[in-house]
Design a protein around this motif. Sequence first.
Motif, mmCIF file in Angstrom:
data_model
loop_
_atom_site.group_PDB
_atom_site.id
_atom_site.type_symbol
_atom_site.label_atom_id
_atom_site.label_comp_id
_atom_site.label_asym_id
_atom_site.label_seq_id
_atom_site.Cartn_x
_atom_site.Cartn_y
_atom_site.Cartn_z
ATOM 1 N N TYR A 160 -0.788 2.913 -3.298
ATOM 2 C CA TYR A 160 0.611 2.469 -3.276
ATOM 3 C C TYR A 160 1.549 3.615 -3.675
ATOM 4 O O TYR A 160 2.611 3.818 -3.081
ATOM 5 C CB TYR A 160 0.779 1.283 -4.222
ATOM 6 N N ARG A 190 3.349 -5.330 -0.841
ATOM 7 C CA ARG A 190 2.784 -4.068 -0.355
ATOM 8 C C ARG A 190 1.708 -3.553 -1.309
ATOM 9 O O ARG A 190 0.681 -3.030 -0.871
ATOM 10 C CB ARG A 190 3.883 -3.004 -0.185
ATOM 11 N N THR A 193 -1.375 -5.526 -0.677
ATOM 12 C CA THR A 193 -1.928 -5.138 0.621
ATOM 13 C C THR A 193 -2.740 -3.855 0.467
ATOM 14 O O THR A 193 -3.844 -3.723 1.021
ATOM 15 C CB THR A 193 -0.813 -4.930 1.652
#
Length: 229
Positions: A160, A190, A193
Motif C-alpha cells: 500500500y 485499497r 485489497t
Amino acid sequence: FFFLGGRWGGGGGGEEEKREIGECVVELLEAYMAYRPDVNFVKGMVPIATGLLYYLPPTEAFISFANLMASAHFFDFFSLHRRHLRLRFDFFEMVFREQLPLLFAHFSALNITSELYIMQWFTSVFACCLPFPMAARAWDCFFLLGESQLFQTAIGILKYHEHSLITSSFEKCISTLTRIPHDETIDEERLFTCIEQSQISTERYGSWLAAQRLSEEKTELFELVIMGM
C-alpha cells in the motif's frame, strides 16, 4: 495511554470512559505479570489489552488476554525467544523479497531491517501502524486465519505504501512504518485489497517453518555426534 486517545478512541464514550479503560489496562497487565512472572512486560501488550477491554468486561478480557499470550505467536514474541523470532523474521524477509523486490532493495540500501518494524507490528497485531477500525479488521483476520495472515497483512501494508516508501529517506520510511496515521489519510478498501493480493498460505508458512526447525534439529544432532566422537 496513547491508544486511548483520539486515534484509538474508536468512537463512542467520552474522556471518563477512556480513563476507566486506561485504568483497567493497567490492572489487567499487572494481574497478568503476577500470573505469569516468567513473561516480561512488552510495549505491544498495551494495545492488545486495550482492544480486548474495548469489547469485553475486565474479567473476560483478562481470560482472553491470558489465552492469547499462551499461544505460540505471542509467547515467542513476549518471552523474546530469539531463535523462534529469527525464523519469523527470515520468512518475512523471504516473502518480502519475492513480492516487493524493488522496495526490498530500497530498504536494504537504507539498512532498514525487518527487526526495526516487524517486532512492533506483530506484537501489537498492527495496532501501532493502523487506525483502530483497520487494526480491528486485521485482528479478525489473524484470529480467524492464523499466523500466516500476519505476514500477508504486513506485505499488504508495505505494498500500500510502496510508492511513497521507495522514494523516501531512512527517517521518513521509519516514520511511515511505525506511526498510526489518521483515518482519513488511509484508503481502507485499497489497503485491504493490497492485503488480499499478497497471498501467503497457511500451508506454505507451516511447511517452511517445519523444514527450518527440522534443519536446526539435524544440525544440533550432528554437533552432538561430533562432540561425542
